[in-house]
Motif scaffolding. Sequence first.
Motif, mmCIF file in Angstrom:
data_model
loop_
_atom_site.group_PDB
_atom_site.id
_atom_site.type_symbol
_atom_site.label_atom_id
_atom_site.label_comp_id
_atom_site.label_asym_id
_atom_site.label_seq_id
_atom_site.Cartn_x
_atom_site.Cartn_y
_atom_site.Cartn_z
ATOM 1 N N ASP A 188 0.825 -1.209 0.000
ATOM 2 C CA ASP A 188 0.000 0.000 0.000
ATOM 3 C C ASP A 188 0.860 1.260 0.000
ATOM 4 O O ASP A 188 0.519 2.252 -0.657
ATOM 5 C CB ASP A 188 -0.936 0.002 1.205
ATOM 6 C CG ASP A 188 -2.023 -1.042 1.073
ATOM 7 O OD1 ASP A 188 -2.225 -1.548 -0.042
ATOM 8 O OD2 ASP A 188 -2.667 -1.366 2.097
ATOM 9 N N LEU A 191 2.120 1.776 -3.581
ATOM 10 C CA LEU A 191 1.095 2.349 -4.459
ATOM 11 C C LEU A 191 0.841 3.815 -4.143
ATOM 12 O O LEU A 191 0.732 4.652 -5.054
ATOM 13 C CB LEU A 191 -0.208 1.562 -4.320
ATOM 14 C CG LEU A 191 -0.308 0.200 -5.007
ATOM 15 C CD1 LEU A 191 -1.709 -0.354 -4.853
ATOM 16 C CD2 LEU A 191 0.061 0.292 -6.473
ATOM 17 N N LEU A 192 0.749 4.131 -2.859
ATOM 18 C CA LEU A 192 0.495 5.514 -2.468
ATOM 19 C C LEU A 192 1.658 6.417 -2.866
ATOM 20 O O LEU A 192 1.456 7.546 -3.315
ATOM 21 C CB LEU A 192 0.256 5.588 -0.958
ATOM 22 C CG LEU A 192 -0.168 6.944 -0.395
ATOM 23 C CD1 LEU A 192 -1.480 7.391 -1.025
ATOM 24 C CD2 LEU A 192 -0.303 6.875 1.120
ATOM 25 N N LEU A 195 1.459 7.057 -6.563
ATOM 26 C CA LEU A 195 0.336 7.935 -6.858
ATOM 27 C C LEU A 195 0.658 9.381 -6.508
ATOM 28 O O LEU A 195 0.405 10.299 -7.294
ATOM 29 C CB LEU A 195 -0.905 7.459 -6.100
ATOM 30 C CG LEU A 195 -2.233 8.150 -6.442
ATOM 31 C CD1 LEU A 195 -2.635 7.866 -7.878
ATOM 32 C CD2 LEU A 195 -3.324 7.695 -5.476
ATOM 33 N N GLY A 200 -0.678 11.812 -9.423
ATOM 34 C CA GLY A 200 -1.893 11.151 -9.875
ATOM 35 C C GLY A 200 -1.918 10.836 -11.351
ATOM 36 O O GLY A 200 -2.903 10.268 -11.850
ATOM 37 N N GLY A 203 -1.403 5.628 -12.524
ATOM 38 C CA GLY A 203 -2.123 4.742 -11.614
ATOM 39 C C GLY A 203 -3.338 5.351 -10.972
ATOM 40 O O GLY A 203 -3.970 4.714 -10.129
ATOM 41 N N GLY A 204 -3.711 6.590 -11.371
ATOM 42 C CA GLY A 204 -4.852 7.222 -10.725
ATOM 43 C C GLY A 204 -6.146 6.463 -10.957
ATOM 44 O O GLY A 204 -6.826 6.063 -10.014
ATOM 45 N N PHE A 207 -5.928 2.734 -9.761
ATOM 46 C CA PHE A 207 -5.519 2.513 -8.371
ATOM 47 C C PHE A 207 -6.374 1.456 -7.696
ATOM 48 O O PHE A 207 -5.860 0.552 -7.030
ATOM 49 C CB PHE A 207 -5.596 3.830 -7.596
ATOM 50 C CG PHE A 207 -5.072 3.743 -6.187
ATOM 51 C CD1 PHE A 207 -3.719 3.868 -5.923
ATOM 52 C CD2 PHE A 207 -5.935 3.528 -5.113
ATOM 53 C CE1 PHE A 207 -3.234 3.787 -4.631
ATOM 54 C CE2 PHE A 207 -5.461 3.441 -3.829
ATOM 55 C CZ PHE A 207 -4.099 3.575 -3.578
ATOM 56 N N ILE A 239 -12.127 6.352 -3.668
ATOM 57 C CA ILE A 239 -11.155 5.827 -4.628
ATOM 58 C C ILE A 239 -11.535 4.456 -5.163
ATOM 59 O O ILE A 239 -10.981 4.011 -6.160
ATOM 60 C CB ILE A 239 -9.747 5.760 -4.002
ATOM 61 C CG1 ILE A 239 -9.744 4.828 -2.785
ATOM 62 C CG2 ILE A 239 -9.250 7.135 -3.630
ATOM 63 C CD1 ILE A 239 -8.373 4.604 -2.215
#
Length: 270
Positions: A188, A191-192, A195, A200, A203-204, A207, A239
């Motif tokens: 996580d 990924l964050l 992003l 953004g 992967g926006g 996501f 999201i």
Amino acid sequence: MELTQIFTVAGKEFRDRIRNRWVLAVALVFAVFSLVIAYFGGAQQGAVGFRSIEFTIASLVSLVIYLIPLIALLLGFDAIVGERERGSLDLLLSLPITRLELLLGKYLGLAAALTLSTLVGFGLVAVLLYQHVSWSGLYHYIGFMISSVLLGLAFLSMAVLMSVIARDRTRASGLAIAMWFFFVLVFDLLLLGILVGTGGSFGGDAFAWLLLLNPADVFRILNVFSLDEVRTLYGLASIVPSSLGSPAIMGGVMVAWIVLPLALARWRFK
């Protein structure tokens, strides 16, 4: 494939876990932590005692994501490589049993022990809190218990895969711990970070779909979208599209996380 052979191996694995009190120990851990969270989870807000089933589930989701994957990985990391190191694997394979029957028997026995401990541990909390829970809340709590079992089975499948791949127990245990860190802590954050770092642009839109690559996130989505108040507490509604909040879809993804590692383990073991 003979079911008798599979159930014989599974029964032996399950009896071993019962005999060494592993099931009892894990069930007590789940029960104690669940009760502590249910009654003292709101202490930071100045409230002690049972608040609501929504708040309880939201708190227990965080506990399960950390605890159950670790227990499942530690339970299954030496399922095959342990037999190899003890020199009993060749003896087992010399018997009238196929590699697939041995693998499935090992997995089913460990899965039965993990499932029993999970249901007993969280079931004790449901019995103690039944006066505070409506039938609707009890229905959602049962769904939480089932999804917790599926999460454990998914990580158990990955542990068995690592046990087939690794050459010795030391490497298998290292792979299991690394897998826990990656899926529970690193995934996580990675990924964050991507992003936020790309503003953004990367992967926006994807996501939410990338979260399906982590069974822990699938478990979180499955429980967060079951109740409106839980969804608000986690803030994932902004999201994650509502289409992914379907219990049937998320349950199917979790089943895929159980089946695919086992299929890879079967191919590698063969």
